[in-house]
Design a protein around this motif. Structure first.
Motif, short mmCIF file in Angstrom:
data_model
loop_
_atom_site.label_atom_id
_atom_site.label_comp_id
_atom_site.label_asym_id
_atom_site.label_seq_id
_atom_site.Cartn_x
_atom_site.Cartn_y
_atom_site.Cartn_z
N GLY A 244 0.80 -1.22 0.00
CA GLY A 244 0.00 0.00 0.00
C GLY A 244 0.83 1.26 0.00
O GLY A 244 2.08 1.23 -0.06
N ASP A 245 0.14 2.39 0.08
CA ASP A 245 0.78 3.70 0.08
C ASP A 245 1.22 4.07 1.50
O ASP A 245 0.81 3.45 2.49
CB ASP A 245 -0.18 4.76 -0.45
N ASP A 246 2.03 5.14 1.58
CA ASP A 246 2.51 5.57 2.90
C ASP A 246 1.61 6.60 3.56
O ASP A 246 1.96 7.18 4.59
CB ASP A 246 3.96 6.09 2.80
N ASP A 247 0.44 6.84 2.98
CA ASP A 247 -0.52 7.76 3.61
C ASP A 247 -1.83 7.05 3.95
O ASP A 247 -2.91 7.63 3.88
CB ASP A 247 -0.78 8.97 2.70
N VAL A 248 -1.72 5.78 4.33
CA VAL A 248 -2.91 5.02 4.71
C VAL A 248 -2.80 4.60 6.17
O VAL A 248 -1.70 4.44 6.71
CB VAL A 248 -3.11 3.76 3.84
N PHE A 249 -3.96 4.44 6.80
CA PHE A 249 -3.99 3.80 8.12
C PHE A 249 -4.42 2.36 7.93
O PHE A 249 -5.40 2.08 7.23
CB PHE A 249 -4.95 4.48 9.09
N VAL A 250 -3.70 1.45 8.54
CA VAL A 250 -3.99 0.02 8.42
C VAL A 250 -4.20 -0.57 9.81
O VAL A 250 -3.37 -0.37 10.71
CB VAL A 250 -2.83 -0.72 7.71
N ASN A 251 -5.29 -1.28 9.98
CA ASN A 251 -5.58 -1.98 11.23
C ASN A 251 -4.91 -3.35 11.16
O ASN A 251 -5.54 -4.34 10.80
CB ASN A 251 -7.09 -2.09 11.44
N THR A 252 -3.64 -3.39 11.49
CA THR A 252 -2.83 -4.61 11.31
C THR A 252 -3.38 -5.78 12.12
O THR A 252 -3.38 -6.93 11.65
CB THR A 252 -1.37 -4.35 11.71
N GLY A 307 -4.26 2.20 -3.06
CA GLY A 307 -4.03 2.65 -1.69
C GLY A 307 -3.59 1.52 -0.79
O GLY A 307 -2.81 1.72 0.16
N GLY A 308 -4.07 0.31 -1.09
CA GLY A 308 -3.64 -0.85 -0.32
C GLY A 308 -4.47 -2.08 -0.61
O GLY A 308 -5.70 -1.98 -0.76
N TYR A 309 -3.82 -3.21 -0.72
CA TYR A 309 -4.53 -4.48 -0.90
C TYR A 309 -3.71 -5.60 -0.26
O TYR A 309 -2.52 -5.45 0.03
CB TYR A 309 -4.82 -4.78 -2.37
N LEU A 310 -4.37 -6.72 -0.04
CA LEU A 310 -3.81 -7.84 0.71
C LEU A 310 -3.87 -9.10 -0.14
O LEU A 310 -4.92 -9.41 -0.72
CB LEU A 310 -4.62 -8.02 1.99
N TYR A 311 -2.76 -9.82 -0.24
CA TYR A 311 -2.76 -11.03 -1.05
C TYR A 311 -1.79 -12.06 -0.48
O TYR A 311 -0.95 -11.75 0.38
CB TYR A 311 -2.47 -10.72 -2.51
N SER A 312 -1.93 -13.29 -0.96
CA SER A 312 -1.12 -14.38 -0.43
C SER A 312 0.24 -14.44 -1.12
O SER A 312 0.42 -13.94 -2.23
CB SER A 312 -1.85 -15.72 -0.63
N GLY A 313 1.18 -15.10 -0.46
CA GLY A 313 2.49 -15.33 -1.07
C GLY A 313 2.38 -16.17 -2.32
O GLY A 313 3.14 -15.99 -3.28
N VAL A 314 1.41 -17.09 -2.34
CA VAL A 314 1.20 -17.94 -3.52
C VAL A 314 0.83 -17.08 -4.72
O VAL A 314 1.37 -17.24 -5.82
CB VAL A 314 0.09 -18.98 -3.25
N VAL A 315 -0.09 -16.13 -4.52
CA VAL A 315 -0.49 -15.23 -5.61
C VAL A 315 0.67 -14.34 -6.02
O VAL A 315 0.87 -14.06 -7.21
CB VAL A 315 -1.72 -14.40 -5.20
N ALA A 316 1.47 -13.90 -5.05
CA ALA A 316 2.63 -13.05 -5.37
C ALA A 316 3.59 -13.78 -6.31
O ALA A 316 4.11 -13.19 -7.27
CB ALA A 316 3.35 -12.64 -4.09
N HIS A 317 3.84 -15.06 -6.05
CA HIS A 317 4.73 -15.82 -6.93
C HIS A 317 4.12 -15.96 -8.33
O HIS A 317 4.83 -15.91 -9.33
CB HIS A 317 5.00 -17.19 -6.33
N LYS A 318 2.81 -16.15 -8.38
CA LYS A 318 2.14 -16.25 -9.69
C LYS A 318 2.23 -14.92 -10.44
O LYS A 318 2.46 -14.91 -11.67
CB LYS A 318 0.68 -16.64 -9.50
N LEU A 319 2.08 -13.82 -9.73
CA LEU A 319 2.19 -12.51 -10.37
C LEU A 319 3.60 -12.31 -10.92
O LEU A 319 3.78 -11.81 -12.04
CB LEU A 319 1.87 -11.40 -9.37
N PHE A 320 4.61 -12.70 -10.14
CA PHE A 320 5.98 -12.55 -10.63
C PHE A 320 6.21 -13.39 -11.89
O PHE A 320 6.95 -12.99 -12.79
CB PHE A 320 6.98 -12.97 -9.55
N GLY A 321 5.54 -14.52 -11.97
CA GLY A 321 5.71 -15.39 -13.13
C GLY A 321 5.03 -14.89 -14.38
O GLY A 321 5.34 -15.36 -15.49
#
Length: 398
Positions: A244-252, A307-321
């Motif tokens: 996400g961006d550096d101007d967001v609030f995130v409820n971690t 602004g911000g989104y959440l995804y899995s490591g599995v999807v991240a590897h697929k995106l890189f591919g």
């Protein structure tokens, strides 16, 4: 005699009826598949000669689709290894040098705003030298990797995040790692030389990732590609990524609880955010997201607001591919949506992501943030204040 004729006529009628029935059944069976669904016979040719699109980005996507098609480019490909002129780029040169051919390939190139000219000249470049790296930051496999897009000059935003929702360490028994993604603040964009301050910040916190490229709005797509490459080599075992961006609030804490409750199947293909559908390029030159028709035509796929989104490591590897099969696009969140579509995936809308803010009357109500994962935009002061609200054990939102 008459009786035998009558019998013969009945037999013939029976045979004819049975014959018609068999023909009908054969016809029905050949027009249905094994599941009983009617098979639609194409009315148009399955394959037609590919003609180049007038819009430059669309034409680049056509090229990549053709070059990555194993049927067309196999040993028995339809072109026998000989490509049409518009698909064949035989000029070998450094992909990160300006590609001056685009000046003749893009209609009315000279009339484009400078930000488009710069993007198009360097559109092919996907690999930049890394200036600052943190090779050991993921030595303890993170449950959640927070990857925050920032600019060199945004010292206060980064520090507010470190002191609140982006604090690295352990939260709710889960390991969190935070990195800030930066390019170069160049003199071309009238930035002062901030490198000594950035070096000090990096030595203090060891959470800065920086690449040697011009950090501009259109180059946020390059930042996306570079982050995925870094993730694949430096942090490949992260279970989840928030970007996400550096101007967001995130409820971690809420995000962690949400992730803990996912089923294994749901967690593998996770990609959630504030999803925008049925959108297309802005044609108003005064709008920040303006895209001219000679660059792109068509509709955007569903995409999660940057602004911000959440995804899995599995999807991240697929995106890189898949990123090398989608041309860079000037808007990074749209580009990510394009990559997801190429993978046959789609982002899922989650009501806890508010990339367009919340109503004014709720902005100073601590309880309004308790059920939200992300609110955008917020100032550094707001970020610290909201985090303090949510950490207050006396907060009662019933």
């Amino acid at each position: 005699m008459h009786g035998s004729r009558r019998k013969l006529k009945v037999v013939l009628m029976t045979i004819m009826t049975a014959f018609v029935f068999i023909i009908v059944e054969i016809s029905r069976s050949t027009s249905q598949n094994k599941n009983g669904h009617k098979i639609r016979i194409p009315t148009k040719p399955f394959w037609a000669k590919l003609t180049p699109n007038d819009a430059f980005w669309n034409r680049q996507q056509q090229k990549l689709d053709h070059l990555n098609n194993p049927i067309l480019n196999g040993p028995n490909g339809s072109f026998g290894g000989v490509l049409p002129d518009w698909l064949n780029d035989t000029v070998v040169q450094d992909l990160c040098e300006p590609d001056y051919k685009v000046m003749t390939q893009v209609k009315n190139f000279s009339l484009l705003p400078d930000r488009f000219k710069d993007f198009l000249l360097y559109m092919r470049c996907r690999s930049y030298r890394m200036v600052v790296d943190q090779p050991q930051i993921c030595r303890d496999q993170p449950f959640l990797l927070l990857a925050i897009k920032s600019l060199a000059s945004h010292f206060d935003r980064r520090q507010a995040i470190r002191e609140s929702w982006g604090r690295a360490g352990v939260l709710a028994n889960k390991t969190i790692v935070t990195v800030f993604l930066l390019g170069k603040a160049t003199a071309v964009d009238h930035f002062p030389d901030l490198s000594p301050m950035l070096e000090y910040e990096s030595s203090m916190h060891r959470d800065i990732l920086q690449w040697d490229y011009r950090d501009s709005f259109f180059n946020l797509t390059a930042k996306e590609v570079l982050f995925l490459e870094w993730f694949s080599t430096r942090c490949p075992n992260a279970s989840y990524i928030f970007k996400g961006d550096d101007d967001v609030f995130v409820n971690t804490l809420l995000i962690i609880n949400f992730l803990k409750g996912l089923s294994p199947a749901k967690s593998q293909g996770l990609f959630v955010g504030d999803v925008i559908t049925n959108a297309g390029p802005h044609r108003d030159k005064k709008v920040k997201y303006y895209i001219p028709e000679n660059i792109f035509v068509g509709r955007y796929p569903p995409y999660a607001g940057g602004g911000g989104y959440l995804y899995s490591g599995v999807v991240a590897h697929k995106l890189f591919g898949i990123i090398n099969r989608v041309p860079l696009y000037p808007i990074d969140d749209v580009y990510t949506g394009m990559c997801l579509r190429k993978l046959g995936l789609a982002p899922e809308k989650h009501k806890g992501f508010r990339t367009f803010g919340i109503e004014e009357k709720y902005r100073n109500n601590p309880c309004a943030y308790k059920s939200l994962m992300l609110v955008h935009p917020r100032s550094p002061q707001d970020i610290i204040k909201i985090w303090a609200w949510l950490k207050d054990p006396a907060l009662n939102c019933q």
